[in-house]
Design a protein around this motif. Structure first.
Motif, PDB file in Angstrom:
ATOM      1  N   HIS A 126       0.855  -1.180   0.000  1.00  0.00           N
ATOM      2  CA  HIS A 126       0.000   0.000   0.000  1.00  0.00           C
ATOM      3  C   HIS A 126       0.894   1.234   0.000  1.00  0.00           C
ATOM      4  O   HIS A 126       1.444   1.599   1.042  1.00  0.00           O
ATOM      5  N   SER A 127       1.062   1.844  -1.157  1.00  0.00           N
ATOM      6  CA  SER A 127       1.899   3.032  -1.211  1.00  0.00           C
ATOM      7  C   SER A 127       1.199   4.161  -0.457  1.00  0.00           C
ATOM      8  O   SER A 127      -0.030   4.282  -0.506  1.00  0.00           O
ATOM      9  N   PRO A 128       1.956   4.973   0.272  1.00  0.00           N
ATOM     10  CA  PRO A 128       1.343   6.039   1.065  1.00  0.00           C
ATOM     11  C   PRO A 128       0.639   7.063   0.189  1.00  0.00           C
ATOM     12  O   PRO A 128       1.154   7.463  -0.856  1.00  0.00           O
ATOM     13  N   LYS A 129      -0.527   7.451   0.634  1.00  0.00           N
ATOM     14  CA  LYS A 129      -1.277   8.506  -0.039  1.00  0.00           C
ATOM     15  C   LYS A 129      -0.998   9.827   0.669  1.00  0.00           C
ATOM     16  O   LYS A 129      -0.443   9.852   1.773  1.00  0.00           O
ATOM     17  N   GLU A 130      -1.415  10.904   0.056  1.00  0.00           N
ATOM     18  CA  GLU A 130      -1.180  12.231   0.619  1.00  0.00           C
ATOM     19  C   GLU A 130      -1.725  12.315   2.045  1.00  0.00           C
ATOM     20  O   GLU A 130      -2.854  11.927   2.319  1.00  0.00           O
ATOM     21  N   GLY A 131      -0.886  12.779   2.941  1.00  0.00           N
ATOM     22  CA  GLY A 131      -1.274  12.975   4.333  1.00  0.00           C
ATOM     23  C   GLY A 131      -1.087  11.764   5.228  1.00  0.00           C
ATOM     24  O   GLY A 131      -1.066  11.900   6.447  1.00  0.00           O
TER      25      GLY A 131
END
Length: 101
Positions: A45-50
């Protein structure tokens, strides 16, 4: 040479260029033994904004509690378990964000 794959639908020996042959797709074919929850839980799960900032906020608060426990509890199996369970709580909290957003 035939480079087509076997269809994923059970009891089907047709070849397909995708996961399912056209006949199985038309009949609601499915990839056997696929659990969407497991697929989600065991993928990157690539990090999303924030999200990285929220992961860090959780890590910081858990670390603060870990130091409180470390400084106020005698060295013991129970203290080690408390620290281990904090690590687990941190991991599961961050996994909650990663897996469900």
């Amino acid at each position: 040479m035939d480079n087509k794959n076997k269809c994923f639908s059970p009891d089907c020996n047709n070849k397909s260029e995708t996961e399912f042959c056209p006949e199985c797709l038309a009949n609601g074919g499915f990839k056997p033994n696929v659990n969407p929850q497991l697929e989600n839980n065991f993928r990157y799960h690539s990090p999303k904004e924030g999200q990285p900032e929220r992961y860090q906020l959780i890590r910081d608060k858990v670390k603060e509690l870990a130091y409180l426990i470390d400084g106020n509890c005698p060295n013991s199996r129970e203290k080690s378990l408390a620290i281990t369970n904090l690590e687990q709580a941190m991991m599961w909290a961050n996994a909650s964000i990663a897996r469900n957003e």
